[in-house]
Scaffold this motif. Structure first.
Motif, PDB file in Angstrom:
ATOM      1  N   ALA A 164       0.827  -1.218   0.000  1.00  0.00           N
ATOM      2  CA  ALA A 164       0.000   0.000   0.000  1.00  0.00           C
ATOM      3  C   ALA A 164       0.858   1.265   0.000  1.00  0.00           C
ATOM      4  N   LEU A 165       2.036   1.194   0.639  1.00  0.00           N
ATOM      5  CA  LEU A 165       2.813   2.415   0.873  1.00  0.00           C
ATOM      6  C   LEU A 165       4.025   2.559  -0.037  1.00  0.00           C
ATOM      7  N   GLY A 166       4.424   1.465  -0.693  1.00  0.00           N
ATOM      8  CA  GLY A 166       5.679   1.455  -1.468  1.00  0.00           C
ATOM      9  C   GLY A 166       5.777   2.597  -2.468  1.00  0.00           C
ATOM     10  N   ARG A 167       4.663   2.922  -3.080  1.00  0.00           N
ATOM     11  CA  ARG A 167       4.694   3.962  -4.125  1.00  0.00           C
ATOM     12  C   ARG A 167       4.543   5.368  -3.541  1.00  0.00           C
ATOM     13  N   GLN A 168       4.385   5.465  -2.216  1.00  0.00           N
ATOM     14  CA  GLN A 168       4.136   6.783  -1.616  1.00  0.00           C
ATOM     15  C   GLN A 168       5.351   7.381  -0.918  1.00  0.00           C
ATOM     16  N   VAL A 169       6.459   6.621  -0.888  1.00  0.00           N
ATOM     17  CA  VAL A 169       7.675   7.123  -0.219  1.00  0.00           C
ATOM     18  C   VAL A 169       8.864   6.929  -1.163  1.00  0.00           C
ATOM     19  N   PRO A 170       9.964   7.696  -0.962  1.00  0.00           N
ATOM     20  CA  PRO A 170      11.104   7.581  -1.879  1.00  0.00           C
ATOM     21  C   PRO A 170      11.726   6.179  -1.885  1.00  0.00           C
ATOM     22  N   GLN A 171      11.778   5.514  -0.729  1.00  0.00           N
ATOM     23  CA  GLN A 171      12.340   4.152  -0.675  1.00  0.00           C
ATOM     24  C   GLN A 171      11.723   3.419   0.506  1.00  0.00           C
ATOM     25  N   LEU A 172      11.251   2.204   0.255  1.00  0.00           N
ATOM     26  CA  LEU A 172      10.661   1.420   1.341  1.00  0.00           C
ATOM     27  C   LEU A 172      11.379   0.073   1.430  1.00  0.00           C
ATOM     28  N   THR A 173      11.802  -0.282   2.627  1.00  0.00           N
ATOM     29  CA  THR A 173      12.467  -1.575   2.859  1.00  0.00           C
ATOM     30  C   THR A 173      11.596  -2.402   3.802  1.00  0.00           C
ATOM     31  N   LEU A 174      11.334  -3.639   3.416  1.00  0.00           N
ATOM     32  CA  LEU A 174      10.524  -4.549   4.243  1.00  0.00           C
ATOM     33  C   LEU A 174      11.447  -5.611   4.824  1.00  0.00           C
ATOM     34  N   LEU A 175      11.523  -5.679   6.154  1.00  0.00           N
ATOM     35  CA  LEU A 175      12.426  -6.645   6.795  1.00  0.00           C
ATOM     36  C   LEU A 175      11.614  -7.735   7.489  1.00  0.00           C
ATOM     37  N   SER A 176      12.038  -8.981   7.261  1.00  0.00           N
ATOM     38  CA  SER A 176      11.321 -10.117   7.857  1.00  0.00           C
ATOM     39  C   SER A 176      12.336 -11.071   8.483  1.00  0.00           C
ATOM     40  N   ASN A 177      12.009 -11.576   9.680  1.00  0.00           N
ATOM     41  CA  ASN A 177      12.973 -12.485  10.334  1.00  0.00           C
ATOM     42  C   ASN A 177      12.924 -13.901   9.749  1.00  0.00           C
ATOM     43  N   SER A 178      11.952 -14.151   8.879  1.00  0.00           N
ATOM     44  CA  SER A 178      11.807 -15.467   8.240  1.00  0.00           C
ATOM     45  C   SER A 178      11.559 -15.196   6.756  1.00  0.00           C
ATOM     46  N   PRO A 179      11.347 -16.240   5.951  1.00  0.00           N
ATOM     47  CA  PRO A 179      10.863 -15.953   4.600  1.00  0.00           C
ATOM     48  C   PRO A 179       9.532 -15.200   4.701  1.00  0.00           C
ATOM     49  N   LEU A 180       9.255 -14.359   3.734  1.00  0.00           N
ATOM     50  CA  LEU A 180       7.988 -13.608   3.757  1.00  0.00           C
ATOM     51  C   LEU A 180       6.800 -14.555   3.834  1.00  0.00           C
ATOM     52  N   LEU A 181       5.764 -14.148   4.520  1.00  0.00           N
ATOM     53  CA  LEU A 181       4.490 -14.878   4.583  1.00  0.00           C
ATOM     54  C   LEU A 181       4.690 -16.330   5.012  1.00  0.00           C
ATOM     55  N   TRP A 225      19.977  -1.729   8.619  1.00  0.00           N
ATOM     56  CA  TRP A 225      19.248  -0.636   7.940  1.00  0.00           C
ATOM     57  C   TRP A 225      19.437   0.616   8.774  1.00  0.00           C
ATOM     58  N   ARG A 226      19.610   1.753   8.101  1.00  0.00           N
ATOM     59  CA  ARG A 226      19.694   3.036   8.815  1.00  0.00           C
ATOM     60  C   ARG A 226      18.719   4.016   8.190  1.00  0.00           C
ATOM     61  N   GLY A 227      18.092   4.823   9.012  1.00  0.00           N
ATOM     62  CA  GLY A 227      17.161   5.795   8.460  1.00  0.00           C
ATOM     63  C   GLY A 227      16.414   6.520   9.566  1.00  0.00           C
ATOM     64  N   GLY A 228      15.340   7.189   9.181  1.00  0.00           N
ATOM     65  CA  GLY A 228      14.632   8.043  10.135  1.00  0.00           C
ATOM     66  C   GLY A 228      13.268   7.537  10.569  1.00  0.00           C
ATOM     67  N   ARG A 229      12.676   6.572   9.814  1.00  0.00           N
ATOM     68  CA  ARG A 229      11.304   6.173  10.124  1.00  0.00           C
ATOM     69  C   ARG A 229      11.115   4.658   9.996  1.00  0.00           C
ATOM     70  N   VAL A 230      10.463   4.080  10.990  1.00  0.00           N
ATOM     71  CA  VAL A 230      10.217   2.623  10.981  1.00  0.00           C
ATOM     72  C   VAL A 230       8.781   2.345  11.419  1.00  0.00           C
ATOM     73  N   ILE A 231       8.091   1.533  10.623  1.00  0.00           N
ATOM     74  CA  ILE A 231       6.745   1.062  11.016  1.00  0.00           C
ATOM     75  C   ILE A 231       6.892  -0.339  11.604  1.00  0.00           C
ATOM     76  N   LEU A 232       6.267  -0.560  12.748  1.00  0.00           N
ATOM     77  CA  LEU A 232       6.301  -1.886  13.393  1.00  0.00           C
ATOM     78  C   LEU A 232       5.047  -2.665  13.009  1.00  0.00           C
ATOM     79  N   ALA A 233       5.243  -3.724  12.231  1.00  0.00           N
ATOM     80  CA  ALA A 233       4.115  -4.612  11.892  1.00  0.00           C
ATOM     81  C   ALA A 233       4.517  -6.040  12.243  1.00  0.00           C
ATOM     82  N   THR A 234       5.230  -6.156  13.349  1.00  0.00           N
ATOM     83  CA  THR A 234       5.729  -7.450  13.819  1.00  0.00           C
ATOM     84  C   THR A 234       4.584  -8.244  14.449  1.00  0.00           C
ATOM     85  N   GLY A 235       4.827  -9.499  14.720  1.00  0.00           N
ATOM     86  CA  GLY A 235       3.786 -10.393  15.242  1.00  0.00           C
ATOM     87  C   GLY A 235       3.151  -9.873  16.528  1.00  0.00           C
TER      88      GLY A 235
END
Ligand SMILES: Cc1cc2nc3c(=O)[nH]c(=O)nc-3n(C[C@H](O)[C@H](O)[C@H](O)COP(=O)(O)OP(=O)(O)OC[C@H]3O[C@@H](n4cnc5c(N)ncnc54)[C@H](O)[C@@H]3O)c2cc1C
Length: 361
Positions: A164-181, A225-235
């Motif tokens: 939903a957000l990937g196209r709304q910010v200059p760069q979005l990185t999604l980090l997962s501790n396992s394979p996605l999904l 990863w380094r940056g200024g903003r992080v969204i938490l969508a962890t379990g």
């Protein structure tokens, strides 16, 4: 702290199951007695439509249920306030506004919150996806000046948010501790990876972020990863004060319940949805919704000193993930699919659910 006259039944939290209970009572099945619902906000936000709201496909009014009118129609007092504690010994709850309410029966449908890594001297801004009202407020402030950001959590919520957000910010990185999904068929992951690449999202799998220091996300002591903003969508993690309530909780702090949806230690307390711990019952809105009718029946039976029914979790649950472009990805019983038609189907299901509770269409 102000103590009030006791209720016969207090519903704590406007989660999916309690919404179903209110809907049944509105239709005329309300049991006798003095009943109230406590909720921290005036609305129940619907997670299924949140990615569509963020992608600009819905208006806020379509994604939230106004609790005061629903409660009024169900004959239930609506008490707005954030719960800060529960005392199982006295069957009472305390609120942030210093009110205290006791009840003969309590029912908890309080959801969960994302797990946060340990933080030291952080200079980046952290935005947990729950509670939704605070998340939406924070996100709209961030979007006054879009910046690169990271989303922590590669489950369905993290993937839907990234799409939903990937196209709304200059760069979005999604980090997962396992394979996605993880837990879904591998084909769903491959489909999601294709959509994420098309949205310009950088994906880092198998990276277990365990700490945040300064402006860095750390995994095993290394900055990933380094940056200024992080969204938490962890379990899901449990609300911290449940552990101190006196209720029997599991190792992660969720309320242990039996098949009648009652606390194993305090039968005068029911718990459902994400805040409860019951074998073979994953934490998702689908399961919480299905618990609603049985919870309604059992609350009525408990108030009338009648025997209670047993909940049997469904074996399979349909997952429909919004792809951020009006389509959806499907996972069901080991099968996967994707397409615009699935997006239209998801939209119809979500709108129907919301209309049942009086939301704007
Ligand atoms: C972005 C995203 C998308 C998702 N999409 C789906 C999906 O498509 N399908 C699906 O099945 N699951 C989905 N989920 C998971 C789903 O949101 C949860 O599993 C589900 O909401 C749990 O329902 P619940 O009834 O337990 O509680 P919730 O629906 O989370 O409701 C809990 C209620 O309790 C209230 N509350 C919490 N703490 C307090 C307090 N201290 N005092 C007073 N009130 C309080 C909250 O305000 C809220 O109203 C998604 C999650 C996210 C983050």
């Amino acid at each position: 702290m102000t103590a009030n006259a006791p209720f016969d039944l207090l519903l704590a939290g406007a989660g999916h199951a309690h919404l179903g209970v209110l809907r049944l009572w509105r239709a005329g099945q309300r049991p006798a007695g003095r009943i109230a619902l406590v909720s921290e906000g005036p609305y129940a936000w619907y997670s299924g439509m949140l990615p569509g709201l963020l992608a600009g496909r819905y208006r806020p009014q379509q994604c939230r249920i106004a609790l005061a009118p629903l409660c009024a129609a169900a004959g239930v007092e609506f008490l707005q306030g954030r719960l800060l504690g529960l005392d199982a010994a006295s069957n009472s709850v305390s609120l942030e506004n210093a009110q205290r309410y006791a009840a003969r029966w309590l029912s908890l449908n309080l959801g969960s919150q994302p797990q946060a890594p340990a933080t030291t001297d952080i200079s980046l801004a952290l935005l947990p996806v729950k509670p939704f009202a605070a998340f939406l407020q924070g996100w709209s402030e961030w979007q006054q000046a879009p910046q690169a950001l990271a989303i922590l959590g590669g489950g369905a919520a993290g993937v839907e948010l990234a799409l939903a957000l990937g196209r709304q910010v200059p760069q979005l990185t999604l980090l997962s501790n396992s394979p996605l999904l993880n837990g879904h068929p591998p084909a769903l992951r491959r489909r999601a990876l294709r959509h994420l690449a098309a949205a310009g999202v950088q994906v880092m799998e198998g990276v277990a972020v365990d700490a945040i220091q300064g402006d860095s996300l750390l995994a095993d002591g290394h900055s990933v990863w380094r940056g200024g903003r992080v969204i938490l969508a962890t379990g899901a993690s449990a609300l911290p004060w449940l552990r101190e309530s006196g209720l029997d909780t599991d190792a992660r702090g969720f309320v242990r319940i039996g098949p009648t949806l009652q606390s194993l230690s305090h039968p005068h307390v029911f718990a459902v949805g994400d805040c409860a711990s019951l074998p073979a019952t994953p934490r998702s809105g689908v399961y919480a919704v299905r618990q609603g009718p049985l919870l309604a029946a059992n609350l009525a039976a408990a108030l009338a000193s009648q025997p209670l029914q047993k909940y049997q979790p469904q074996r399979q649950a349909l997952a429909l993930l919004a792809d951020g472009q009006g389509g959806a990805l499907l996972s069901w019983a080991g099968l996967t699919a994707e397409g615009k038609w699935l997006g239209r189907w998801k939209d119809r299901l979500d709108r129907r659910f919301m209309a049942l509770h009086g939301a704007e269409s």
